[in-house]
Design a protein around this motif. Structure first.
Motif, short mmCIF file in Angstrom:
data_model
loop_
_atom_site.label_atom_id
_atom_site.label_comp_id
_atom_site.label_asym_id
_atom_site.label_seq_id
_atom_site.Cartn_x
_atom_site.Cartn_y
_atom_site.Cartn_z
N GLU A 1 -4.89 97.86 9.99
CA GLU A 1 -5.12 98.06 8.55
C GLU A 1 -6.13 99.17 8.31
O GLU A 1 -5.93 100.05 7.46
CB GLU A 1 -5.66 96.77 7.92
CG GLU A 1 -4.65 95.76 7.48
CD GLU A 1 -5.33 94.59 6.79
OE1 GLU A 1 -6.53 94.71 6.44
OE2 GLU A 1 -4.67 93.56 6.59
N ALA A 2 -7.24 99.11 9.06
CA ALA A 2 -8.30 100.10 8.88
C ALA A 2 -7.80 101.50 9.20
O ALA A 2 -8.12 102.47 8.50
CB ALA A 2 -9.50 99.75 9.75
N ARG B 1 -5.25 102.74 6.42
CA ARG B 1 -5.88 103.20 5.18
C ARG B 1 -6.26 104.68 5.27
O ARG B 1 -6.22 105.41 4.28
CB ARG B 1 -7.12 102.37 4.87
CG ARG B 1 -6.84 101.04 4.20
CD ARG B 1 -8.10 100.42 3.62
NE ARG B 1 -9.07 100.08 4.64
CZ ARG B 1 -9.11 98.93 5.29
NH1 ARG B 1 -8.19 98.01 5.04
NH2 ARG B 1 -10.04 98.69 6.19
N LYS B 2 -6.62 105.12 6.45
CA LYS B 2 -6.96 106.53 6.64
C LYS B 2 -5.69 107.38 6.75
O LYS B 2 -5.63 108.49 6.24
CB LYS B 2 -7.81 106.68 7.91
CG LYS B 2 -9.13 105.92 7.83
CD LYS B 2 -9.95 106.10 9.09
CE LYS B 2 -11.24 105.29 8.97
NZ LYS B 2 -12.05 105.67 7.80
N GLY C 1 -3.61 106.47 3.10
CA GLY C 1 -4.35 106.32 1.86
C GLY C 1 -4.74 104.88 1.59
O GLY C 1 -4.23 103.95 2.23
N PRO C 2 -5.63 104.65 0.64
CA PRO C 2 -6.18 103.31 0.40
C PRO C 2 -5.14 102.27 0.01
O PRO C 2 -5.33 101.09 0.24
CB PRO C 2 -7.20 103.54 -0.72
CG PRO C 2 -6.82 104.84 -1.35
CD PRO C 2 -6.23 105.67 -0.24
N ASN C 3 -4.02 102.72 -0.57
CA ASN C 3 -2.95 101.79 -0.94
C ASN C 3 -1.76 101.87 0.02
O ASN C 3 -0.70 101.29 -0.25
CB ASN C 3 -2.48 102.07 -2.36
CG ASN C 3 -3.55 101.76 -3.38
OD1 ASN C 3 -4.24 100.75 -3.27
ND2 ASN C 3 -3.69 102.61 -4.37
N TYR C 4 -1.92 102.61 1.10
CA TYR C 4 -0.91 102.72 2.17
C TYR C 4 0.41 103.34 1.69
O TYR C 4 1.47 103.06 2.25
CB TYR C 4 -0.60 101.33 2.78
CG TYR C 4 -1.80 100.52 3.17
CD1 TYR C 4 -2.57 100.86 4.27
CD2 TYR C 4 -2.17 99.39 2.44
CE1 TYR C 4 -3.68 100.10 4.64
CE2 TYR C 4 -3.27 98.63 2.80
CZ TYR C 4 -4.03 98.99 3.90
OH TYR C 4 -5.13 98.25 4.26
N ALA D 1 -11.60 104.24 12.51
CA ALA D 1 -11.19 102.89 12.12
C ALA D 1 -11.81 101.84 13.03
O ALA D 1 -12.19 100.75 12.58
CB ALA D 1 -9.67 102.78 12.14
N LEU E 1 2.35 98.16 3.80
CA LEU E 1 2.42 98.33 5.25
C LEU E 1 3.81 98.00 5.78
O LEU E 1 4.08 98.17 6.97
CB LEU E 1 1.39 97.43 5.94
CG LEU E 1 -0.08 97.80 5.76
CD1 LEU E 1 -0.97 96.72 6.37
CD2 LEU E 1 -0.38 99.14 6.41
N THR F 1 -2.15 90.20 -0.79
CA THR F 1 -3.13 91.24 -1.04
C THR F 1 -4.50 90.59 -1.02
O THR F 1 -4.75 89.65 -1.78
CB THR F 1 -2.88 91.92 -2.40
OG1 THR F 1 -1.55 92.46 -2.41
CG2 THR F 1 -3.87 93.04 -2.65
#
Length: 694
Positions: A526-527, A530-531, A534-537, A572, A609, A616
């Motif tokens: 997940e970490a 996000r990179k 983006g923050p919302n994948y 991450a 994802l 969520t």
């Protein structure tokens, strides 16, 4: 217990309800509510009004505090009841004429359906009369409830929460989600139709909370769920058919940016004056007194006018305000005796939004991109979903599309339909409808979310699907994004000599690529994701192959820059250790199903994802996170003889303080098991917790 009822005599007016005296004989029993051991009300009425009455009574018993406040808000009197925090809510309701329109809509309904709405309200009033101590003192002032209140709440929810949310007009966001499947007999191993209802919405009690119920009467058999306070089931099935909904974001409302001039607004080269009216609202003060505030309301040729925090002046135009029959349409959909009758009902086009997925025992399935959609001469979703120029009549729509214009898929060769809030074009696969054949403002051509792609593969890939497999596929916690990038990431990381990268790669290599409770590596992935996305994948900019409409369920894929992706992994890893204390912290140690005194290992992940079993999670607090949105009502039905039905209401079937049914299904959610849904009177009688006769 017997509860006095005279709504069938006096049009259900709540104020007319009288309690039975100790000396008087009880009135004839019109119905009965059997609450089962999960708090699900099974309502048996002798006619339609008595079914609605029982449903209203059960709504108040299970969700009274939440629902009664919603009704107060739908009146535009929330600040009068509960103080200054409700002022903006009241202004929105009053400026959009929600309650006044509800009065007109109520009057336009056939007398028979007005009686049903009145009966629902009467049931709520009867519960309050019998159990005033069970409701929060702050909501008692809203009683008595009327049929108009029921209509106003439904109108506010459908037209001004889903279609035209206040946040969007005033410069914010409004999002929701769901999954839906319907499988035809030719793709079902048993030869029976299968149907999944699986909405995803917030867990905090609100107007979006779901309520499970079973409604029975002459010609009435409806099991399912709905948002609290609605008098009908929006997700339902019976022995023959069923339907479910997903949010589609159809552009049924337009926000027009106005150019101000000389006290008015510019329109077709002229300055037009605003239509104005003055009204007021009452605001309860801390000492209990009421203060009256004056409202100066404006409207343009487009609709009511609002000033946003950013200083822009916006007029709101909402489609479907001439269509009062959305609640009744849902009710009639549930009573349909054939697919042909169901389609005739759908053609009324009174429900203003939502994808609606249908399946029946005869083998028919349908996906419909339903909604009341304005007609435009040109433009796409981006144009009509943002601020539209309001200084010209060329943008002012006056017509809406008929049912025949809406994207739909019926009995496709693939044998299934699906939707996960994605655009309609991959409602089945191979595709049978295409974006190029519809106006660009109907829906975006893409990209398709990874959750939608996962859903498509879960349905398209197997040649035949058993009911057990159907249930298991619903619980899929596999992270589809790993199939697209993880092998390449591990290969790139193997070239690194950095010990932090090596350790992180080892964790991801050993991970089972799920978001089950015992998964070690999911939090680290997940970490990293996000990179990468983006923050919302949702960004595909870092993939080697971006989303391709020619390969809609198999792209994006690969790493555009392997070295940069490895650097993201190192970063991450540092974040994971700082947040979770270890790279391989089990997913369920951090992700918790916690309500009240219940605190259990969680499962399910972020849909973007590519996880189908959606949860969520909140930001981390004290080393843990809890659901803010995701799996709520779930039902899986096989239209066999008799039907098979399993399901779960993730957060329980009551929001009332102290109810044992607020968190009693979390253990099954944690263990990834479902309840058998008790759909027959004989089954229900084996599991009765309490009874109410009326």
């Amino acid at each position: 217990m017997y509860l006095a009822r005279n709504f069938w005599i006096a049009a259900g007016l709540a104020a007319g309800l009288l309690a039975s005296s100790a000396q008087a004989a009880p009135p004839p029993v019109k119905g009965e509510i059997l609450y089962d051991s999960y708090g699900v009300p099974h309502i048996y009425g002798k006619d339609e009004p008595s079914v609605f009455y029982g449903f209203g009574y059960a709504t108040a018993s299970n969700h009274g505090d939440v629902v009664v406040k919603l009704y107060g808000q739908a009146r535009g009197r929330a600040a009068e009841y509960w103080g200054p925090a409700e002022i903006e809510s009241d202004k929105w309701v009053i400026a959009n004429d929600i309650y006044e329109r509800a009065k007109a809509w109520y009057a336009q309904e056939p007398a028979s359906f007005r009686a049903n709405l009145d009966a629902f309200a009467a049931g709520m009033n009867a519960y309050f009369k019998a159990h005033p101590d069970k409701l929060d003192p702050s909501v008692r002032q809203v009683f008595p409830i009327s049929g108009v209140d029921v209509m106003a709440h439904a109108h506010r929810l459908m037209n001004y929460v889903y279609v035209a949310p206040q946040a969007r007009t005033m410069g914010g966001n409004a999002d929701a989600g769901s999954n839906a499947w319907a499988v035809m007999p030719k793709k079902s191993a048993s030869g029976n139709t299968l149907l999944l209802a699986n909405p995803h919405l917030p867990w905090a009690p609100s107007q979006l909370t779901y309520f499970e119920a079973d409604l029975n009467g002459p010609g009435i058999k409806m099991y399912g769920a709905t948002q609290v306070g609605l008098p009908v089931l929006r997700f339902m099935f019976n022995d023959r058919m069923g339907f479910t909904n997903t949010v589609n974001g159809i552009l049924g409302a337009t926000n027009y940016e106005l150019k101000l001039a000389d006290g008015g607004y510019v329109y077709d080269g002229k300055v037009l004056p605003f239509t104005t009216r003055t009204t007021s609202l009452k605001v309860r003060q801390p000492d209990g007194s009421l203060k009256t505030e004056t409202l100066e309301l404006r409207s343009s040729v487009h609709g009511p006018v609002f000033t946003r925090a950013d200083g822009k002046t916006v007029a709101l135009r909402v489609a479907g305000l001439d269509r009062p029959g959305g609640v009744r349409q849902y009710w009639d959909m549930g009573k349909a005796k054939s697919f042909a009758e169901y389609q005739t009902i759908m053609k009324r086009l009174q429900v203003p939004s939502f994808n609606i997925v249908y399946g029946d025992k005869e083998g028919h399935v349908q996906y419909l991109h339903n909604g009341i959609l304005p007609k435009h001469a040109d433009g796409n979703v981006a144009k009509w979903g943002g601020l539209v120029a309001g200084d010209t009549s060329s943008t002012l729509w006056t017509e809406v599309h008929p049912y025949e214009d809406l994207p739909k898929v019926i009995d496709p060769p693939s044998g299934y339909v699906q939707n996960t809030n994605d655009p309609p074009w991959v409602a089945t696969y191979p595709q049978v409808i295409h974006a190029k054949d519809y106006p660009a403002y109907v829906a975006n051509p893409g990209p398709l979310s990874l959750r939608a792609q996962q859903s498509s593969h879960l349905m398209a890939d197997p040649p035949k699907i058993t009911f057990d497999d159907f249930v298991a596929r619903k619980l899929t916690s596999h992270v589809l994004m790993t199939d697209r990038v993880l092998d390449e990431l591990l290969a790139a990381a193997a070239q690194s000599t950095d010990p932090e990268v090596t350790e992180a790669a080892a964790v991801l290599k050993a991970w089972d690529r799920t978001v089950n409770a015992d998964a070690k590596g999911a939090l680290l992935f997940e970490a990293w994701a996000r990179k990468f996305a983006g923050p919302n994948y949702i960004s595909d900019a870092n993939y080697r192959v971006r989303w391709d409409p020619e390969k809609p369920i198999d792209t994006p894929t690969g790493l555009k820059d392997p070295a940069a992706s490895v650097a993201m992994l190192k970063a991450a890893a540092g974040e994971a250790i700082a947040s979770y204390g270890a790279l391989d912290r089990p997913f369920g140690d951090v992700s918790r199903f916690a309500l009240g005194k219940v605190d259990l290992p969680g499962n399910g992940g972020f849909g973007n994802l590519g996880v189908f079993h959606v949860m969520t999670w909140s930001p981390l607090k004290d080393g843990k996170r809890t659901p803010v949105h995701g799996e709520t009502w779930m039902s899986m039905v096989e239209f066999s003889t008799p039907i098979k039905a399993q399901g779960l209401m993730s957060y329980g079937n009551s929001t009332q303080p102290g109810s044992p049914h607020r968190s009693d299904q979390l253990e099954q959610l944690s263990k990834e098991t479902f309840r058998t849904l008790w759909t027959t009177r004989a089954e229900v009688e084996k599991h009765v917790e309490s009874r109410v006769a009326y």
